[in-house]
Design a protein around this motif. Structure first.
Motif, PDB file in Angstrom:
ATOM      1  N   GLN A 182      -5.132   8.769   0.732  1.00 36.12           N
ATOM      2  CA  GLN A 182      -5.444   7.190   1.030  1.00 36.12           C
ATOM      3  C   GLN A 182      -6.533   7.292   1.965  1.00 36.12           C
ATOM      4  N   GLN A 211       0.835  -1.194  -0.029  1.00 42.87           N
ATOM      5  CA  GLN A 211       0.060  -0.065   0.065  1.00 42.87           C
ATOM      6  C   GLN A 211       0.901   1.505   0.034  1.00 42.87           C
ATOM      7  N   MET A 238       0.724   4.163  -3.051  1.00 44.43           N
ATOM      8  CA  MET A 238       0.288   5.191  -2.878  1.00 44.43           C
ATOM      9  C   MET A 238       1.464   6.397  -3.124  1.00 44.43           C
ATOM     10  N   ASN A 240      -9.384   1.756  -1.011  1.00 45.45           N
ATOM     11  CA  ASN A 240      -9.064   0.541  -1.264  1.00 45.45           C
ATOM     12  C   ASN A 240      -9.433  -0.111   0.067  1.00 45.45           C
TER      13      ASN A 240
END
Length: 357
Positions: free
Chosen positions: A100, A80, A84, A134
């Motif tokens: 995010q 992640q 990002m 997400n």
């Protein structure tokens, strides 16, 4: 020409991932470039992006002594950050900011949590920040995971009332048969009751993601029913967002005109959080489906299956076990059982919190 002022773009793993398993930085950059163009035109854009697990897989080799869930958690936790980082760098090239937002299925279960996420997204959009959403695979476990990010994108699209939802995969859209079959043709626009999607689509899932085309088709039908235009197309092709919005390519699901309250939209999206259900008799079924505004009263209830808490969203089924709707219950299952068949008790599901199939 599409005139939507708020758009959600869901990007699948196979769009963002090279065959080697590495993140496709060039593709991510091109998608961000398309988003930047939309934003210049005054369109608010939200992204739902897969790719964290795949990005993690490209960075670290997981030890074999970890179980499958633990492997996914480790890969997502590492990946992640990488994903990002790429997005942030690409947005900064256009003097834009992204953020995010990680969620779990539980985040949508209660009305309060649902509104907390909505307020966050609304705040980001008002400040010209592009949210990148997400599933939080670090804390999600199998029974509490979204089916895939198609399901997540539908929940978010309904939550923030977008006009258009774009589902990007590595396939051009929905075909009359598997795309590799001879004679398979792209379905440019889905017309309800004229196309059997179960026969048309392949449910083959990608190497890096959980969702297949059947999942996208089901999400598209559901969102169109809630008043959102849906486009399914190939995110690996250049300028795909604009091409979809002008219907130059892909499969289009036209929104049905609806006047659904925000609360009912939430109820409509919350059907699989509880395994409990309310079984009603034929009289109650006919009353709920009549033109007259009607709440579900205990007098029409035959039985309660499973347990639920006050405020849960529960399936309502008829005597043949057909699901006829969803409702947010006014009291818990123990209390509901005590009032089965009573005529003078308050509604188990008020009309304002009732959605029929």
């Amino acid at each position: 020409m599409n005139t939507a002022k708020k758009i959600l773009v869901k990007i699948g793993s196979n769009v963002l991932t090279l065959a080697s398993g590495l993140p496709d930085k060039a593709r991510i950059g091109h998608i961000v470039e398309q988003v930047a163009e939309l934003k210049k035109a005054g369109v608010q854009v939200v992204l739902v992006s897969s790719g964290a697990v795949a990005a993690g897989r490209s960075i670290v080799k997981i030890k074999k002594n970890l179980d499958r869930i633990s492997q996914r958690q480790v890969l997502a936790s590492i990946g992640q950050i990488e994903l990002m980082k790429i997005y942030s760098e690409e947005f900064l090239k256009h003097q834009l900011l992204c953020s995010q937002v990680l969620v779990t299925k539980e985040s949508f279960r209660t009305r309060q949590h649902y509104l907390n996420i909505k307020n966050c997204l609304d705040g980001l959009l008002k400040n010209n920040v592009t949210p990148i959403i997400n599933e939080n695979d670090v804390v999600s476990i199998t029974e509490l995971m979204f089916t895939d990010n198609d399901e997540l994108s539908g929940l978010v699209a309904s939550m923030i009332s977008v006009e258009s939802l774009l589902l990007l995969s590595n396939v051009d859209g929905i075909f009359t048969a598997h795309p590799n079959e001879l004679g398979a043709e792209l379905i440019k626009e889905y017309i309800d009751n004229t196309i059997n999607l179960d026969d048309a689509v392949s449910d083959t899932k990608s190497e890096f993601g959980r969702g297949g085309m059947l999942s996208k088709a089901n999400t598209a039908k559901k969102m169109a029913g809630l008043g959102i235009d849906v486009y399914i197309g190939n995110g690996t092709k250049d300028n795909i967002i604009q091409a979809l919005l002008i219907k130059e390519t892909g499969t289009f699901f036209k929104a049905k005109k609806q006047n659904i309250s925000p609360i009912k939209k939430w109820v409509a999206q919350s059907g699989d959080f509880s395994k409990a259900c309310i079984v009603i008799n034929q009289g109650a079924k006919e009353a709920l489906r009549s033109p007259k505004v009607t709440s579900l009263l205990p007098v029409g209830v035959i039985s309660i299956k499973g347990s639920f808490k006050k405020g849960d969203v529960i399936n309502i089924v008829d005597e043949e076990k057909n699901v006829i709707g969803l409702g947010k219950v006014a009291y818990d299952s123990k209390e509901a059982i005590n009032y089965i068949g009573e005529r003078d008790h308050s509604a188990l599901v008020h009309y304002n919190y009732l959605v029929l199939n």
